[in-house]
Design a protein around this motif. Structure first.
Motif, short mmCIF file in Angstrom:
data_model
loop_
_atom_site.label_atom_id
_atom_site.label_comp_id
_atom_site.label_asym_id
_atom_site.label_seq_id
_atom_site.Cartn_x
_atom_site.Cartn_y
_atom_site.Cartn_z
N LYS A 262 0.76 -1.27 0.06
CA LYS A 262 -0.14 -0.21 -0.11
C LYS A 262 0.78 1.10 -0.11
N ILE B 276 3.74 3.94 -1.06
CA ILE B 276 4.05 4.21 -2.53
C ILE B 276 5.56 3.87 -2.38
N LEU C 285 8.12 13.48 -5.82
CA LEU C 285 6.70 13.39 -5.74
C LEU C 285 6.28 12.98 -4.34
N ILE C 286 6.91 11.85 -3.86
CA ILE C 286 6.40 11.34 -2.56
C ILE C 286 6.51 12.44 -1.61
N ARG D 86 6.02 15.58 -1.83
CA ARG D 86 4.80 16.34 -2.00
C ARG D 86 3.60 15.84 -1.48
N ILE D 87 3.35 14.46 -1.78
CA ILE D 87 2.25 13.88 -1.42
C ILE D 87 2.11 13.75 0.27
N ILE E 246 -1.50 4.61 -0.86
CA ILE E 246 -1.71 4.75 -2.15
C ILE E 246 -3.40 5.07 -2.28
N LEU F 40 -5.12 8.34 -2.69
CA LEU F 40 -5.15 9.18 -3.77
C LEU F 40 -6.09 8.50 -4.81
N LYS F 41 -7.66 9.04 -4.63
CA LYS F 41 -8.52 8.04 -5.28
C LYS F 41 -9.50 9.23 -5.77
N GLU F 42 -9.41 10.58 -5.83
CA GLU F 42 -10.45 11.23 -5.86
C GLU F 42 -10.88 11.62 -7.57
N MET F 43 -9.99 11.17 -8.28
CA MET F 43 -10.32 11.30 -9.80
C MET F 43 -10.76 9.63 -10.32
N LYS F 44 -12.43 9.78 -10.59
CA LYS F 44 -12.65 8.48 -10.90
C LYS F 44 -13.76 8.77 -12.04
N GLY F 45 -14.43 7.62 -12.59
CA GLY F 45 -15.50 7.73 -13.43
C GLY F 45 -15.30 7.82 -14.84
N GLU G 112 -1.90 13.51 -7.41
CA GLU G 112 -2.44 12.16 -7.56
C GLU G 112 -1.90 11.68 -9.21
N ARG H 273 -11.72 14.45 -19.54
CA ARG H 273 -11.80 13.15 -19.63
C ARG H 273 -12.55 12.63 -20.77
N SER I 225 -17.36 2.68 -16.86
CA SER I 225 -16.97 3.74 -15.94
C SER I 225 -16.65 3.21 -14.71
N GLN J 120 -13.19 2.37 -14.06
CA GLN J 120 -12.26 3.53 -14.03
C GLN J 120 -12.46 4.05 -12.29
N GLY K 56 -10.16 4.93 -10.14
CA GLY K 56 -9.26 5.99 -9.70
C GLY K 56 -8.31 5.49 -8.76
#
Lengths: 103, 480, 526, 629
Positions: A29, A31, A82-83, A85-86, A95, A98-103, B152, B294, D601, D604, D606
Motif C-alpha cells: 500500500k 508508495i 513526488l512522494i 509532496r504527497i 496509495i 489518492l482516489k479523487e479522480m474517477k468515473g 495524484e 476526460r 466507467s 475507472q 481511480g
C-alpha cells in the motif's frame, strides 16, 4: 570450478524476480514500497539483458544494463520528490488515499 | 561523425542545446515572458532546421538512429506540437501565478525524447528516447503545486510508466536473447526465413507491446489516461495526447515494417483485437461523461484505435493513412486543448461541460473553433478528421478487413453522441450579448487565438482540399 | 457551369447572411430570399430552354455536366451533372427554398443571420446531393446537408429539440457511414477489375460484381437511403425531427430531405446493382406497403399536429418504395410525381401547422377546434391540402399514387391490393385531421385573424402548383422520361432473362413476349 | 353541337370557383344568381343539345369532345374527353334539370343560413363532378368525377360543422364510399392490364373478343366494379352511411342522396353492361343484392319516426329495385325507374324539407299532423310524390317504372319467381310506409304549430316536380298498353334489349296482382296508423315484436356489426400504438449502450492498484493470445 550456469537458469531467476516485483507493486500500500518493487522489476530486466548478452558474447547486454540503472535512478529520484509532496498534502503515503479522480 | 551526420541530427542537437540554453537563461533570472519568448524562438529554429535535412536517401547514423523522410515528417509534427504547446502554456501558467521557468526545459527534453523515438532503429535508442520522454513527463504532469489533482496524476503516471517500461525492457531482453541483436534490421533478417514466430520472440514482443500499449493508451492499458489528462495542466495534457503518442506510433510502425510483422497471424490478430477493443471502449467510456478533459481523454483512446486500424493492413496506403491521420489528429487535439487552455481561469480549469454553456453567444469565435475541432474529431466532412477517417476506411477495405471497418463505423457513430453533446451545450441557452471581460495578457491572448484560428483553418483546409497534404504525406512516406 | 453557380450562390449567400446578421436583423432575410430566387430563376430559365432546345426524347439524358479534379490521388473529381430527375428535384429545392424563407419571415426573432446561413447551406447540400455524380462528392454533400439541419433543429426548435436533433443526426450519420463502406467497396472492386481507381459514377456503372457481394453493397447503399426516406423500421427519427423543427425546418425536412433518399435509390441503387435490386424487390415492396398502412394508423392516433403530418409522409413514402421496386415505367413516373407532389402538399401542411402554432401557440390538436368560423380561408386551404394528401383525383397526389399502383399492379398483384387499401386509411386520418382542427365546436377562445398577404401568396403558389400538377402533369413527366426509359431498359432485359421471377406471383399480368409497349396479347393464367 | 359539350360542366365549375373565391364579398342576391343560375344555364344548354341529339342523332350515336391529354406515360394516355350518348344524355338531363330546380328551391330554403356562399359553391362543385362522371369517356375521368362527388357529399353532409355528429356522419359517408372506390380502382387496374386502355367504348368493343363468357377475369373485374357501385349507391353491405347522411340540409339530401349521386352505381353498371353480361354469376349477384336491399330497407323504413330517415331508407330500397332490374338484364327499365325515382324522391325530400322548416326543425313524424289544410300546396305535391313512390296504378309515373321491373322480374331471361315475389313484397311495404308517412304528417290533429310558410321560390319547383312525377311515366307504357315505348327505343342505341323467357304472356294478370298488393299496403297502413292506432299499442306490448322493431329501426344491426368488427379494433390498435412501438426498439439500443457505459466507467475506479491489476490482466491476455494462436 563447477559447470558454467546455463542461460535458462538465469532467465528463470530474472522471470521470478520480475514476477516478485509485479506482486510487490500490487500488494504493497505504501508508495515507497511500490517504487521499490518497480526497481526490482527493472533490475530483473537488467539481469535478463546481461544474461542475453553473455549468451551472444556481446557487451550490448551490459551496456543496456547500465542504461537501465541510470534510468531507474532518475525515475526513483523524481518519484521520491513526488512522494515528499504527497506527504505534505495528504500526511500519509497510503496509495488508496489518492482516489479523487474517477468515473 | 561526419559533417552529414551533424546536419542530419541538427534538430536533435538543437533541442538539447536549447534545453541547456534555457537552463542558463533561468540562471540569469530572466522573467517568465523572456524565457517563454526565447524558447519559442528556439522551437522555431529547431522546426526550420528540419527543412535543411539533406534530401539524400535515408541517412543512417549507425547503429542507433536513422533519419529518413518519414522520421523528418514525424519530427516536424512533434516539434510543431511542442511549439504550439509552448505558445499556449504562457497564459495558462501566468493565470495560475506560478513562474514556470523550468517548465520549458522539460518541454524541450520531452520533445527531444520523442524525436529520438521517431528516428530510432535500435532497441537502445528506443529505450533512451522513451525514457527521456517519460521521465520528463513525470515532472511536467505534477508541475503545478496548487492544482488540486495534480500530484495524484503525477504519481499514478510515474508508477504505471515505470511498471510498463519494466515490461518493455524484459520484452527487449527476450527478443535480444532470441535474435542476438537489438537492431531492427538484423532482427528482421533473422525472422525473414522463419515461417512463424518462435515462442520466445512472441512473448518478448508481447511484453514489449505492453510497454508500448501503455504509452499509446490502447485498451487493456488505458485506465490511467482519464485521470492523468484531468490531473495534468491543460497544455501538458495536449502534449501527452499528441507528442508522446506520435513518437511511439512512429517507432512501432518502423519496427513492424522492418520485421514485416504483417505476415504473422497471431501478431495481427492481437493488434486487431486491441484496435477493436479500444475503439469500442474508448467511445463508450466518454458517452455520458461530464468532464470535457476526460471526454477528450477517452476519445483519444478511440482515436488510437482508429490509428491501429490504419496500421494493421500494412500496405503502402495504410502507411499514408497513418501519417495523414496523425497529422489531422495532432492539429485537431491541439486546437481542442488550446481552446480549453484559453478558457481556463485561475480557479476552474474549464473542465466541466457546464462552463461551456452558451459559449457561442459569449465567445462566438472560440465556440466556432472548438466546434470545428470537435466535428473533425467526430469525422464530419468539411474537416480533416473526415478525410483521415475516409483514408483509414479505404486502407482497411483495400486489404479486405471488413470487420474492423464496420467496428470503426459503429465506434464513430457512438462517438458522434458525446461530441454533439458538447456542441449542443455550446449552442444551448439564450446567452445575452457577448461580454467583453478584461484579459490579463491581451497580447499573448491574441497570439494564441491567432494560432488556434490558423489551426482551424488547417483543419478546414485539409478537409475541403486534402490533396495537398496527401501528396505531402506520400512524399514523406516510409518506404517498405 | 450553371451547376456550380447554383451551389456557389447558395453557399455565398449563406455566408453573407451570417456576416451581415451581426449588424441588422432584417437584412439576412432579404439576402436569403434574393439568393434563392435568383437560383430559382436561373433554373427555370434553364429548364425552359432545355425543354425547347434539345428534344427531350433523344436518348442523351444528361443536360449539363461539369467536371474538375479534386483529389487525384483517389480519383475523386468535383463532378456535377444534371438530367431530367435531378433538374426536377432541383427546381423543387429552390421552389421550397423560397417558401421556407418566406414562411420563417417573422417567426425567427433571434440570431437571424446564423438561421439563414443554416437554411441556405442545407439547400446547398441538398442541391449538391441531387447533381453530384462522383460517389465521394455525393457522400460529401450527403453529410454537409446534415450539420446545418442539426443546428436548425437544435437551436430554433421547440421543447424537446436537443433530443430530436441528436436522433436525426445519429440516424442519418450512422446509415451514411455504412453507405461510405459500400461506396469504398464498389470503388475497390471496380479498381481491381479495371485497374483505374475512380469514384466517377459513369465509370462505376458497369462494374461486374459477384452476386452476394453485390447484395451486401446494395444493402449498404439501401440502408442510408431507406433511413432517409423513412421506411417503417427506420422511421422513428422523422416524427421527433418534424415536431421539434421550426416551420422552415420541417418544410425542408419533409419537402426535400425525404426526397434525397428516394433520389439516391433511383440514381445509385438501381443502376449500380440491378440484379441485387431485383432479388430484394418483393421484400422492399412488402416493407413499403407495411409503411403505408403503419404510417396511416399511427397518423390517426397522434395528438401533436406536426407529428401527425410527419406520419402521413411516412405513409406516402411507402408508396415511393412500392413504385421504385416495381421497375416499370408507369411506376417510376408515378414515383417521380409522388416526390414532387408530396413535397408540395406536405410542405404546405407544415407551413399551415407553423401558422397555427404562431396563432394558437400550441401544436396539440385536442386544444384546437372550430377554427373554420374564424379562419375560413385557412380552413379552405387545409381542406384542399387534406384532400391532396388522401389522393383526391384532380390534384397531383392522385396522379402519382394512381401511376404507382398501376405500375406496381403488374409487378405484384396482392401487395398492390393491400396498398390500395392504404388509401382508405389515408382518407381516415386526413378527414380526422380536418375534423379536429377546423370543424366541430369552437374551442379556441381568442380571436385569430386569417391569412395575411404574405401567407396568401405562399399558400396560393402551393395550391396552384398542386392543382396544375393534378390537371396537367405532362411537363414533369416529359422531363423525367429519358432517365426513366434508360432505367427501365436496365430492368426489362433483367425480367426477360430470369423468367421465374415474372410468372411466380402475377396471376393476371400479361406475358411480355414482345416489347413492353404492346399489351393486348394473350393472357397468361397461372 | 359537340363543341358546346364542355360548357355543360363548365358553368357549374365557374360558379364554384367564383363563389369559393369571392363568396365572402358578394351579396346574397348575387350568390343566388350565380349559384342557381349556373346550373339552370347548363340545364338549358342540355335541353338544346338534347333536342339536337334527339332530332338528328349524330353519327355513331354520340357527341364527343376532347379538351386535352391529361396524362401520357408509356401506353397509358387518358384524355379529358366528354362523351354524350343516349344513356348519359338521360343522366345529364336529370342532373341538370332536377339540380336547377333544387338550386332554385334552396335559394329560399337556405336564405337564413350564414354560410350561403359556401353552400352554393359546394352544390355547384357537386353538379360539376356529377356531370363529369356521366360525361366521362374514360374510366379515369369517371373516377375523377366519382371521387369529386364523394368529396362534395362529405362537404355538404357536414355543412353545419359546429355539431360534431354531422362531422361524424360526413366522415362515415366518405370513408364507406371510399371503400367502394378503392375496390373500383383495383378494377380499373385489372381492366387496364386486360385491354391496355381505359377508354370505355374501346373496352366495350374489346371485351367480348378478349374474354370468353364466364371467364374468371371478367368475374373479378365485374365484382370490383360492382363493389364500387355498391359503395356509392349505398347497397347492401355498404348502405349504413345513407341514413346518417340525412344530417345535411334537405336540398342536399334531395339532390345528392336521392336523385343523382346514389344512382352513380346504377350508371356505372349500365355503362359497363358488356362486362356484366360476360359474367352471369355477377349479374345474379347484382340482382340478389338489389332484392335483399329493397327488402331490408323497406322494413327499416316502416319503423322510422324521422321523416327524412324514412325517405333515406326508401331511396335505398328503390335503388335496390334498380339493381334488381340491372341484375335481370332489364337495363332500360332500371334507367327508366332511375329517372322517375329521381323526380318523385326529389319532390318528397324538398316537400319534407319545407314541412320540417315550417314546423321549425321538427323531424319527428309523430309530433307532426294536421298539415293538410295548413300547407295545402305542400300537402298536394307530397301526396302526388307519395302516390308515385307507392306506385299508384295508372295515374302515378312510379307505377309504370316499378311495374316494368316487376314484370321483368318474372318474365326476363334471368328472372325467377322468388325475385318477383320479393319485388312484390317490396311493393307492398313501400305502399305501407308511404301511406304511414302521409297519414302521420298530414292527417290527424296538429301537434306543432306552423311557424313559417314556404315562399313562392319553394313551391314552384315542388309543383314542377309533381307534374313530372305524374306525367313522366307515360313515355314508357307497358307492352299490353300499346307499343308506346319512346324511352327504351332511345336507350336501345346504347343498352341491349331485355331478353324475355320464351312463351310468357299474361302481363295483365301481374299488373292486377301488383295493383291489389299496392292497395292492400295502403289500406293496412291507413288502418294501423290512422283509423285504429290502438292496434299499434297492442303490438307494442309483445316483447319479440318490440325487439324485431328495434332490429329493423337500427337498419338490421349493420351499424353495430361494423362498429364492432372494423371501427373498434382499428381505433384500439391506433391508440395502443400511439407512441410507435418501433421507437421502443431504438430506445432499447440507447439504454443498452448507457448500461455498457456505466459498466465500463465502473472500471475507472481511480485507485492506482486497480489500474496496475488492469495492466497485468491486459499483459496476460496479450501473451495468452500470442502463444495460443
Amino acid at each position: 570450478m563447477n559447470a558454467p550456469i546455463s542461460i535458462e537458469m538465469v532467465m528463470l531467476l530474472a522471470g521470478i524476480l520480475f514476477i516478485l516485483g509485479i506482486a510487490g507493486v500490487i500488494i504493497r500500500k505504501n508508495i515507497i514500497f511500490m517504487l521499490l518493487s518497480v526497481e526490482i522489476m527493472l533490475n530483473a530486466a537488467g539481469l535478463a539483458f546481461v544474461a542475453a548478452g553473455s549468451r551472444w558474447a556481446q557487451p550490448d547486454g551490459q551496456v543496456m544494463f547500465i542504461f537501465i540503472l541510470t534510468m531507474a535512478a532518475a525515475e526513483v529520484s523524481v518519484g521520491l520528490a513526488l512522494i515528499l509532496r504527497i506527504y505534505h498534502q495528504h500526511k500519509s503515503l497510503d496509495i488508496d488515499k489518492l482516489k479523487e479522480m474517477k468515473g | 561523425m561526419s559533417g552529414n551526420d551533424f546536419i542530419a541530427l541538427s534538430p536533435l542537437l538543437l533541442l538539447t542545446g536549447s534545453s541547456v540554453l534555457i537552463m542558463l537563461l533561468i540562471a540569469l533570472k530572466l522573467s517568465h515572458r523572456n524565457i517563454q519568448l526565447s524558447s519559442l524562438l528556439l522551437f522555431i529554429l529547431a522546426f526550420f532546421s528540419l527543412f535543411y535535412e539533406p534530401d539524400v536517401s535515408p541517412h543512417h547514423i549507425e547503429p542507433l538512429l536513422v533519419v529518413d523522410r518519414f522520421a523528418v515528417f514525424i519530427m516536424g509534427l512533434i516539434i510543431f506540437s511542442g511549439l504550439v504547446v509552448n505558445i499556449l502554456s504562457y497564459i495558462y501558467f501566468e493565470e495560475k501565478e506560478e513562474g514556470p521557468k523550468e517548465y520549458y526545459v522539460l518541454l524541450f527534453l520531452c520533445t527531444l525524447g520523442a524525436c529520438v523515438l521517431a528516428t530510432s532503429k535500435h532497441f537502445i535508442s528506443l529505450f533512451l528516447g522513451l525514457e527521456i520522454l517519460t521521465v520528463g513527463l513525470y515532472a511536467l504532469i505534477a508541475y503545478l503545486k496548487a492544482r488540486h489533482h495534480n500530484i495524484e496524476a503525477g504519481i499514478k503516471y510515474l508508477v504505471l510508466a515505470a511498471f510498463s517500461s519494466a515490461f518493455l525492457l524484459f520484452g527487449m531482453a527476450l527478443i535480444y536473447l532470441q535474435t542476438g541483436s537489438m537492431e531492427f534490421s538484423i532482427i528482421g533478417r533473422s525472422l525473414h526465413s522463419l515461417p512463424s514466430l518462435p515462442p520466445l520472440f512472441l512473448t518478448g514482443l508481447g511484453m514489449m507491446l505492453v510497454g508500448v500499449g501503455f504509452k499509446l493508451a490502447v485498451v487493456p492499458f488505458h485506465m490511467w489516461t482519464a485521470d492523468v489528462y484531468q490531473g495534468a495542466p491543460t497544455p501538458v495534457t495536449s502534449f501527452i495526447a499528441t507528442v508522446s503518442k506520435g513518437g511511439v506510433i512512429a517507432v512501432l510502425l518502423r519496427f513492424f515494417i522492418v520485421i514485416d510483422g504483417f505476415r504473422f497471424s497471431p501478431l495481427m490478430l492481437m493488434l486487431m483485437s486491441i484496435a477493436i477493443a479500444s475503439m469500442i471502449v474508448g467511445n463508450l467510456l466518454a458517452l455520458q461523461q461530464k468532464n470535457v478533459k476526460r471526454i477528450l481523454a477517452y476519445s483519444s483512446i478511440a482515436h488510437l484505435g482508429y490509428l491501429l486500424v490504419a496500421l494493421i493492413p500494412g500496405s503502402v496506403m495504410s502507411i499514408q493513412a497513418v501519417s495523414f491521420y496523425l497529422a489531422a489528429y495532432f492539429i485537431t487535439i491541439l486546437t481542442a486543448f488550446g481552446i480549453m487552455t484559453i478558457l481556463s481561469t485561475k480557479e476552474n480549469d474549464a473542465e466541466d461541460i457546464e462552463s461551456y454553456k452558451a459559449l457561442f453567444w459569449k465567445h462566438p469565435l472560440l465556440a466556432c473553433i472548438f466546434s470545428a475541432a470537435l466535428l473533425s474529431l467526430a469525422g464530419i466532412p468539411l474537416t480533416a478528421g473526415f478525410v483521415g477517417k475516409f483514408f483509414i476506411l479505404a486502407a482497411s477495405l483495400q486489404a479486405g478487413f471488413w470487420m474492423i471497418a464496420f467496428v470503426l463505423v459503429i465506434g464513430s457513430v457512438i462517438g458522434l453522441y458525446y461530441y454533439l453533446r458538447i456542441i449542443s451545450k455550446m449552442f444551448s441557452g439564450r446567452g445575452g450579448v457577448p461580454r467583453k471581460e478584461q484579459r490579463s495578457h491581451p497580447v499573448f491572448y491574441l497570439v494564441s487565438v491567432i494560432v488556434l484560428s490558423l489551426l482551424t483553418l488547417f483543419i478546414i483546409w485539409f478537409g475541403v482540399y486534402p490533396s495537398g497534404l496527401i501528396y505531402f504525406v506520400d512524399y514523406f512516406r516510409l518506404n517498405m | 457551369m450553371i451547376l456550380t453557380y447554383l451551389i456557389g450562390i447558395l453557399m455565398g449567400g449563406g455566408l453573407l447572411a451570417l456576416l451581415l446578421g451581426q449588424w441588422n436583423k432584417s437584412l439576412p432575410k432579404w439576402i436569403a430570399l434574393g439568393t434563392v430566387s435568383i437560383g430559382f430563376m436561373l433554373l427555370v430559365s434553364f429548364w425552359i430552354d432545355q425543354s425547347h432546345g434539345v428534344n427531350i426524347f433523344l436518348s442523351e439524358t444528361w443536360m449539363a455536366e461539369y467536371r474538375h479534379d479534386w483529389i487525384p490521388a483517389f480519383g475523386i473529381s468535383f463532378h456535377l451533372a444534371l438530367d431530367g430527375l435531378s433538374l426536377l428535384l432541383l427546381v423543387l429545392t429552390f421552389f421550397l427554398g423560397i417558401l421556407a424563407v418566406l414562411c420563417s419571415w417573422n417567426e425567427v426573432k433571434e440570431r437571424v443571420g446564423f438561421y439563414h446561413f443554416n437554411l441556405l447551406w442545407i439547400l446547398a447540400g441538398i442541391s449538391g446531393v441531387f447533381i453530384a455524380m462522383d460517389l465521394f462528392l455525393f457522400y460529401f454533400f450527403w453529410e454537409v446537408m446534415l450539420i446545418p439541419m442539426y443546428f436548425l433543429i437544435g437551436i430554433w426548435g421547440s421543447e424537446k429539440r436537443e433530443y430530436a436533433a441528436y436522433k436525426f443526426f445519429i440516424f442519418t450519420q450512422a446509415s451514411g457511414l455504412l453507405m461510405l463502406l459500400a461506396i469504398l467497396g464498389i470503388y475497390f472492386i471496380h479498381g481491381s477489375n479495371t485497374g483505374n481507381y475512380t469514384f466517377n459514377y459513369f465509370e462505376l456503372l458497369g462494374t461486374t460484381i459477384s452476386p452476394d457481394t453485390a447484395f451486401w453493397l446494395m444493402l449498404g447503399f439501401m440502408i442510408a437511403f431507406v433511413v432517409k426516406l423513412p421506411l417503417v423500421p427506420f422511421h422513428s427519427w422523422l416524427p421527433d425531427a418534424h415536431s421539434e423543427a421550426p416551420t422552415a425546418g420541417s418544410l425542408i425536412l419533409a419537402g426535400l430531405l425525404l426526397k434525397t433518399g428516394a433520389y439516391g435509390i433511383l440514381r445509385f441503387v438501381l443502376p449500380l446493382f440491378p440484379e441485387a435490386a431485383q432479388s430484394v424487390a418483393s421484400w422492399a415492396m412488402l416493407l413499403g406497403v407495411i409503411g403505408i398502412i403503419y404510417g396511416a394508423i399511427l397518423a390517426y392516433s397522434q395528438t401533436d399536429l406536426k407529428r401527425l403530418i410527419a406520419y402521413t409522409s411516412v405513409s406516402h413514402m411507402g408508396f415511393v418504395i412500392l413504385g421504385i421496386f416495381a421497375f416499370n415505367e408507369l411506376a417510376l413516373q408515378g414515383v417521380i410525381m409522388q416526390l414532387v407532389t408530396h413535397a408540395i402538399s406536405t410542405g404546405a401542411l407544415f407551413i399551415m401547422a407553423g401558422m397555427l402554432k404562431e396563432r394558437l401557440h400550441t401544436r396539440d390538436v385536442r386544444l384546437m377546434g372550430g377554427l373554420w368560423t374564424q379562419m375560413p380561408q385557412m380552413g379552405g386551404t387545409a381542406m384542399l391540402l387534406a384532400m391532396a394528401s388522401l389522393g383526391l383525383p384532380g390534384l397531383g397526389n392522385f396522379i402519382a399514387e394512381f401511376l404507382i399502383l398501376l405500375g406496381a399492379f403488374k409487378a405484384n398483384v396482392w401487395l398492390t391490393v393491400l396498398a390500395t387499401c392504404g388509401l382508405i386509411f389515408s382518407a381516415i386520418y386526413s378527414l380526422w385531421l380536418i375534423q379536429q382542427v377546423f370543424l366541430g365546436p369552437k374551442k379556441t377562445p381568442d380571436s385569430v385573424q386569417d391569412f395575411s398577404w404574405r401567407e396568401i401568396i405562399l399558400m396560393a403558389s402551393l395550391i396552384l402548383s398542386i392543382i396544375w400538377l393534378g390537371l396537367y402533369p405532362q411537363p414533369v413527366i416529359n422531363t423525367a422520361r429519358p432517365m426513366i426509359n434508360k432505367l427501365e431498359k436496365l430492368f426489362v432485359n433483367q425480367s426477360t432473362n430470369n423468367k421465374h421471377v415474372n410468372n411466380l406471383h402475377s396471376t393476371i399480368c400479361i406475358e411480355h413476349a414482345s416489347s413492353t409497349a404492346s399489351f393486348s396479347n394473350t393472357i397468361k393464367l397461372v | 353541337m359537340d363543341y358546346l359539350l364542355w360548357l355543360i360542366p363548365a358553368f357549374p365549375l365557374v360558379g364554384f370557383i367564383v363563389l369559393a373565391l369571392l363568396g365572402k364579398h358578394l351579396s346574397r342576391f348575387w350568390i343566388a344568381i350565380i349559384g342557381a343560375g349556373s346550373v339552370s344555364l347548363s340545364a338549358i344548354l342540355t335541353f338544346v343539345i338534347g333536342f339536337s341529339f334527339l332530332s338528328s342523332t349524330p353519327t355513331g350515336g354520340h357527341y364527343s369532345q376532347t379538351l386535352w391529354t391529361w396524362l401520357e406515360v408509356a401506353a397509358f394516355n387518358p384524355k379529358i374527353t366528354l362523351y354524350l350518348d343516349a344513356l348519359s344524355l338521360v343522366f345529364v338531363f336529370v342532373i341538370t334539370f332536377i339540380g336547377a330546380l333544387i338550386h332554385i328551391y334552396s335559394v329560399a330554403f337556405m336564405a337564413a343560413d350564414k354560410d350561403y356562399a359556401r353552400f352554393f359553391a359546394c352544390m355547384n362543385l357537386f353538379v360539376f363532378s356529377m356531370l363529369l362522371l356521366v360525361l366521362a369517356d374514360n374510366l379515369l375521368l369517371l373516377y375523377l368525377g366519382w371521387e369529386g362527388v364523394g368529396l362534395c357529399s362529405y362537404l355538404l353532409i357536414g355543412f353545419w360543422y359546429e355539431n360534431p355528429t354531422n362531422g361524424y356522419a360526413a366522415r362515415k359517408a366518405f370513408i364507406i364510399t371510399r371503400l367502394g372506390d378503392t375496390a373500383m380502382a383495383i378494377g380499373l387496374f385489372v381492366i387496364f392490364y386486360q385491354f391496355g386502355t381505359l377508354v370505355i367504348p374501346d373496352i366495350l368493343a374489346l371485351a367480348p373478343s378478349t374474354w370468353h363468357e364466364g371467364a374468371t377475369i371478367a368475374t373479378v373485374a365485374a365484382l370490383l366494379l360492382l363493389a364500387g357501385g355498391i359503395g356509392k349507391s349505398a347497397q347492401l353491405p355498404l348502405q349504413t352511411w345513407l341514413p346518417d347522411a340525412m344530417a345535411g340540409p334537405s336540398p342536399v339530401s334531395a339532390l345528392i342522396h336521392a336523385a343523382t349521386m346514389v344512382t352513380a352505381g346504377v350508371y356505372l353498371i349500365a355503362r359497363m353492361h358488356v362486362i356484366f353480361q360476360l359474367s352471369p354469376i355477377v349479374q345474379m349477384i347484382v340482382a340478389g343484392i338489389g332484392a335483399a336491399t329493397l327488402l331490408i330497407a323497406g322494413f327499416s323504413a316502416l319503423t322510422q319516426y324521422d321523416i327524412k330517415r324514412v325517405l333515406a331508407y326508401s331511396t335505398i330500397s328503390q335503388i335496390g329495385y334498380m339493381f334488381l332490374a340491372l341484375g335481370l338484364g332489364a337495363w332500360t327499365a332500371a334507367i327508366f325507374h332511375f329517372m322517375i325515382h329521381a323526380f318523385f324522391k326529389a319532390l318528397l325530400f324538398l316537400a319534407a324539407g319545407a314541412v320540417i322548416e315550417a314546423l321549425n326543425h321538427e323531424h319527428n313524424m309523430f309530433k307532426m299532423g294536421g298539415l293538410k289544410n295548413k300547407l295545402p300546396v305542400i300537402f298536394w305535391t307530397f301526396l302526388i310524390g307519395s302516390a308515385s313512390l307507392a306506385a299508384l296504378p295508372i295515374i302515378s309515373a312510379g307505377f309504370y317504372s316499378k311495374d316494368q321491373i316487376l314484370w321483368y322480374a318474372w318474365a326476363s331471361e334471368h328472372g325467377s319467381p322468388i325475385l318477383w315475389l320479393i319485388a312484390l313484397l317490396g311493393a307492398f311495404i313501400t305502399a305501407a310506409y308511404t301511406t304511414r308517412m302521409m297519414v302521420l304528417t298530414f292527417w290527424g290533429d296538429a301537434k306543432t304549430s306552423v311557424g313559417h310558410y314556404p315562399g313562392k321560390l319553394m313551391t314552384i319547383p315542388l309543383i314542377v316536380l309533381a307534374f313530372f312525377s305524374l306525367f313522366a311515366g307515360f313515355i314508357e307504357l307497358p307492352h299490353n298498353f300499346g307499343q308506346f315505348t319512346l324511352f327504351s327505343n332511345l336507350l336501345h342505341q346504347v343498352l341491349p334489349e331485355t331478353v324475355l323467357k320464351a312463351g310468357i304472356h299474361g302481363e295483365l294478370l301481374f299488373q292486377l296482382l301488383a295493383l291489389l298488393v299496392t292497395f292492400g299496403g295502403i289500406y293496412l297502413a291507413y288502418i294501423f296508423w290512422y283509423k285504429q292506432p290502438q292496434r299499434i299499442e297492442k303490438l307494442k306490448r309483445s316483447a319479440p315484436l318490440m325487439s324485431l322493431y328495434r332490429f329493423w329501426f337500427s337498419g338490421w344491426g349493420f351499424d353495430q356489426v361494423y362498429q364492432v368488427l372494423f371501427v373498434k379494433p382499428i381505433v384500439f390498435i391506433a391508440n395502443i400504438n400511439k407512441n410507435d412501438v418501433v421507437d421502443k426498439l431504438y430506445q432499447g439500443i440507447t439504454t443498452a449502450t448507457v448500461h455498457l457505459y456505466r459498466l465500463l466507467s465502473f472500471t475507472q475506479s481511480g485507485s492506482l492498484r486497480w489500474y496496475i491489476i488492469g495492466l497485468v490482466i491486459g499483459a496476460i491476455l496479450i501473451l495468452s493470445i500470442q502463444l495460443m494462436l
